[in-house]
Design an enzyme around this catalytic site. Structure first.
Site, short mmCIF file in Angstrom:
data_model
loop_
_atom_site.label_atom_id
_atom_site.label_comp_id
_atom_site.label_asym_id
_atom_site.label_seq_id
_atom_site.Cartn_x
_atom_site.Cartn_y
_atom_site.Cartn_z
N ASP A 1 -7.19 -1.48 -4.58
CA ASP A 1 -8.27 -1.09 -3.67
C ASP A 1 -9.19 -0.06 -4.32
OD1 ASP A 1 -7.12 -2.72 -1.72
OD2 ASP A 1 -5.90 -1.08 -0.94
N ASP B 1 0.85 -1.19 0.00
CA ASP B 1 0.00 0.00 0.00
C ASP B 1 0.89 1.24 0.00
OD1 ASP B 1 -2.43 -1.39 0.08
OD2 ASP B 1 -2.35 -1.56 2.26
#
Length: 203
Positions: free
Chosen positions: A158, A144
């Site tokens: 995402d 991330d």
């Protein structure tokens, strides 16, 4: 061509000139293309983040609104489920299978094809991390690097999953069915049944 075959009719009212609905091959092919683009973009941006960004050190991108913060997530959003990474991975795989089955059985809409393609590509991008990144298969940590205020750090995969889910909800709100032709045929059958029932009551 059998005019009674709903797959051979347009999605709109008779004579409206609406485009014919896509077939299973078109739906599946469209999902694969969208999903592949998202999955590749996701991995490219993750590789860039790993090669460029310092770990856990926020780098301003759009001021404080969007920062680039590299971290490795073994769980879901906000790090939830970090102790059960294989379960999270299994759920993501089930989501992919469910999307494919639903698309093949019920979807004949290009808008739903796009939405499900986004969800498929995003899920595959994170599944790639779960299966192929350290510390090992089904335990891999997701990369991330995008951070908004008061929001968990996320990635392109995402974004695609959330965007696809939002599009599905919006399509439902405006009344766009996964298979507009089948939905129109069902509505017509219900209206005909109600009309026959009213005629029977009137006699």
């Amino acid at each position: 061509m059998n005019p009674a075959d709903p797959s051979a009719t347009s999605a709109g009212p008779t004579g409206s000139g609406a485009r014919r609905r896509p077939g299973r091959g078109t739906v599946l092919g469209g999902m694969v293309v969208v999903g592949a683009v998202i999955a590749v973009a996701d991995q490219l941006t993750k590789n860039w983040a790993e090669a460029t960004l310092p770990l856990l050190d926020p780098q301003p991108f759009l001021g404080e609104f969007l920062q680039l913060t590299l971290l490795y997530n073994s769980g879901a959003a906000w790090g939830l489920g970090a102790e059960i990474t294989p379960v999270v991975t299994g759920i993501q795989i089930l989501i992919v299978l469910g999307v494919i089955v639903f698309a093949l059985r019920a979807v004949r809409s290009l808008w739903y094809t796009l939405a499900l393609g986004l969800i498929l590509g995003g899920a595959l991008g994170n599944i790639h991390d779960r299966l192929l990144r350290p510390p090992g298969p089904f335990h891999g940590e997701v990369v991330d690097f995008l951070e908004l205020p008061n929001w968990p750090v996320f990635n392109v995969a995402d974004m695609a999953v959330v965007g696809g889910a939002i599009l599905v909800v919006l399509l439902g709100i405006i009344g766009h069915a996964p298979d507009p032709v089948a939905d129109a045929a069902e509505r017509a059958a219900e209206a005909e049944a109600e009309e026959q029932a009213e005629d029977g009551d009137a006699r």
